[in-house]
Motif scaffolding. Structure first.
Motif, PDB file in Angstrom:
ATOM      1  N   SER A  54      36.067  60.379  68.288  1.00  0.00           N
ATOM      2  CA  SER A  54      37.374  59.772  68.563  1.00  0.00           C
ATOM      3  C   SER A  54      37.213  58.321  69.005  1.00  0.00           C
ATOM      4  CB  SER A  54      38.168  60.581  69.597  1.00  0.00           C
ATOM      5  OG  SER A  54      37.593  60.482  70.884  1.00  0.00           O
ATOM      6  N   ARG A  55      36.151  58.021  69.750  1.00  0.00           N
ATOM      7  CA  ARG A  55      35.883  56.627  70.148  1.00  0.00           C
ATOM      8  C   ARG A  55      35.542  55.776  68.934  1.00  0.00           C
ATOM      9  NH1 ARG A  55      32.599  58.734  75.309  1.00  0.00           N
ATOM     10  NH2 ARG A  55      34.343  58.776  76.769  1.00  0.00           N
ATOM     11  N   ALA A  56      34.771  56.344  68.005  1.00  0.00           N
ATOM     12  CA  ALA A  56      34.425  55.603  66.784  1.00  0.00           C
ATOM     13  C   ALA A  56      35.682  55.310  65.962  1.00  0.00           C
ATOM     14  CB  ALA A  56      33.416  56.387  65.959  1.00  0.00           C
ATOM     15  N   ILE A  57      36.558  56.286  65.833  1.00  0.00           N
ATOM     16  CA  ILE A  57      37.819  56.076  65.105  1.00  0.00           C
ATOM     17  C   ILE A  57      38.647  55.023  65.820  1.00  0.00           C
ATOM     18  CG2 ILE A  57      40.028  57.131  64.452  1.00  0.00           C
ATOM     19  CD1 ILE A  57      38.398  59.775  64.055  1.00  0.00           C
ATOM     20  N   SER A  58      38.795  55.163  67.132  1.00  0.00           N
ATOM     21  CA  SER A  58      39.592  54.218  67.919  1.00  0.00           C
ATOM     22  C   SER A  58      39.055  52.795  67.768  1.00  0.00           C
ATOM     23  CB  SER A  58      39.587  54.615  69.399  1.00  0.00           C
ATOM     24  OG  SER A  58      40.202  55.874  69.586  1.00  0.00           O
ATOM     25  N   ALA A  59      37.737  52.637  67.782  1.00  0.00           N
ATOM     26  CA  ALA A  59      37.117  51.318  67.685  1.00  0.00           C
ATOM     27  C   ALA A  59      37.348  50.673  66.322  1.00  0.00           C
ATOM     28  CB  ALA A  59      35.625  51.425  67.956  1.00  0.00           C
ATOM     29  N   ASN A  60      37.603  51.479  65.299  1.00  0.00           N
ATOM     30  CA  ASN A  60      37.798  50.946  63.953  1.00  0.00           C
ATOM     31  C   ASN A  60      39.255  50.783  63.552  1.00  0.00           C
ATOM     32  OD1 ASN A  60      35.084  50.513  62.764  1.00  0.00           O
ATOM     33  ND2 ASN A  60      34.838  52.644  63.379  1.00  0.00           N
ATOM     34  N   LEU A  61      40.169  51.075  64.463  1.00  0.00           N
ATOM     35  CA  LEU A  61      41.588  50.881  64.172  1.00  0.00           C
ATOM     36  C   LEU A  61      41.939  49.404  64.329  1.00  0.00           C
ATOM     37  CD1 LEU A  61      43.166  53.908  66.053  1.00  0.00           C
ATOM     38  CD2 LEU A  61      42.902  53.622  63.589  1.00  0.00           C
ATOM     39  N   PRO A  62      42.927  48.930  63.580  1.00  0.00           N
ATOM     40  CA  PRO A  62      43.318  47.533  63.733  1.00  0.00           C
ATOM     41  C   PRO A  62      43.886  47.278  65.131  1.00  0.00           C
ATOM     42  CG  PRO A  62      44.764  48.671  62.183  1.00  0.00           C
ATOM     43  CD  PRO A  62      43.703  49.637  62.595  1.00  0.00           C
ATOM     44  N   THR A  63      43.650  46.075  65.636  1.00  0.00           N
ATOM     45  CA  THR A  63      44.221  45.694  66.926  1.00  0.00           C
ATOM     46  C   THR A  63      45.631  45.179  66.696  1.00  0.00           C
ATOM     47  OG1 THR A  63      43.431  43.428  66.778  1.00  0.00           O
ATOM     48  CG2 THR A  63      41.946  45.046  67.791  1.00  0.00           C
ATOM     49  N   SER A  64      46.355  44.914  67.760  1.00  0.00           N
ATOM     50  CA  SER A  64      47.735  44.432  67.629  1.00  0.00           C
ATOM     51  C   SER A  64      47.794  43.085  66.906  1.00  0.00           C
ATOM     52  CB  SER A  64      48.394  44.341  68.998  1.00  0.00           C
ATOM     53  OG  SER A  64      47.659  43.473  69.842  1.00  0.00           O
ATOM     54  N   ALA A  65      46.688  42.316  66.913  1.00  0.00           N
ATOM     55  CA  ALA A  65      46.641  41.023  66.229  1.00  0.00           C
ATOM     56  C   ALA A  65      46.390  41.189  64.729  1.00  0.00           C
ATOM     57  CB  ALA A  65      45.563  40.160  66.853  1.00  0.00           C
ATOM     58  N   GLN A  66      46.014  42.388  64.321  1.00  0.00           N
ATOM     59  CA  GLN A  66      45.738  42.629  62.911  1.00  0.00           C
ATOM     60  C   GLN A  66      46.925  43.325  62.265  1.00  0.00           C
ATOM     61  OE1 GLN A  66      42.214  44.983  63.433  1.00  0.00           O
ATOM     62  NE2 GLN A  66      40.876  43.253  63.019  1.00  0.00           N
ATOM     63  N   THR A  67      46.890  43.432  60.955  1.00  0.00           N
ATOM     64  CA  THR A  67      47.930  44.130  60.220  1.00  0.00           C
ATOM     65  C   THR A  67      47.883  45.606  60.553  1.00  0.00           C
ATOM     66  OG1 THR A  67      47.678  42.548  58.416  1.00  0.00           O
ATOM     67  CG2 THR A  67      48.840  44.603  57.910  1.00  0.00           C
ATOM     68  N   PRO A  68      49.023  46.216  60.896  1.00  0.00           N
ATOM     69  CA  PRO A  68      49.020  47.646  61.220  1.00  0.00           C
ATOM     70  C   PRO A  68      48.705  48.513  60.001  1.00  0.00           C
ATOM     71  CG  PRO A  68      51.262  46.777  61.204  1.00  0.00           C
ATOM     72  CD  PRO A  68      50.323  45.608  61.003  1.00  0.00           C
ATOM     73  N   CYS A  69      48.164  49.690  60.267  1.00  0.00           N
ATOM     74  CA  CYS A  69      47.906  50.662  59.201  1.00  0.00           C
ATOM     75  C   CYS A  69      49.228  51.150  58.637  1.00  0.00           C
ATOM     76  CB  CYS A  69      47.127  51.871  59.753  1.00  0.00           C
ATOM     77  SG  CYS A  69      45.507  51.466  60.338  1.00  0.00           S
ATOM     78  N   ARG A  70      49.273  51.356  57.343  1.00  0.00           N
ATOM     79  CA  ARG A  70      50.490  51.911  56.720  1.00  0.00           C
ATOM     80  C   ARG A  70      50.100  52.947  55.721  1.00  0.00           C
ATOM     81  NH1 ARG A  70      55.294  48.871  57.939  1.00  0.00           N
ATOM     82  NH2 ARG A  70      54.602  47.061  59.059  1.00  0.00           N
TER      83      ARG A  70
END
Length: 70
Positions: A54-70
């Motif tokens: 879960s930490r690995a997934i969380s670390a690879n999610l876009p940050t608020s400064a990046q384009t959100p996942c869709r």
């Protein structure tokens, strides 16, 4: 977090959160097994494995400064 029989009677589960920016919970990873097959001695290992993933997934999610996942 470990719960027994709270949502599904006869089931045991171990979960770990997937966190987004600001530590906001976006989802979780869960292992669910029948209570009769749940080995409490393995619970720490299951929790550690879930937390690592879960930490690995969380670390690879876009940050608020990046384009959100869709």
């Amino acid at each position: 977090v470990s719960k027994r029989g709270e949502k599904v009677d006869g089931a045991a589960a171990v979960s770990a959160p997937i966190l987004g920016s600001g530590s906001r919970v976006l989802g979780c990873l869960t292992i669910t097994v029948p209570v009769v097959r749940f080995d409490e001695r393995k619970q720490p290992a299951m929790a550690n494995a879930l937390l690592a993933e879960s930490r690995a997934i969380s670390a690879n999610l876009p940050t608020s400064a990046q384009t959100p996942c869709r």
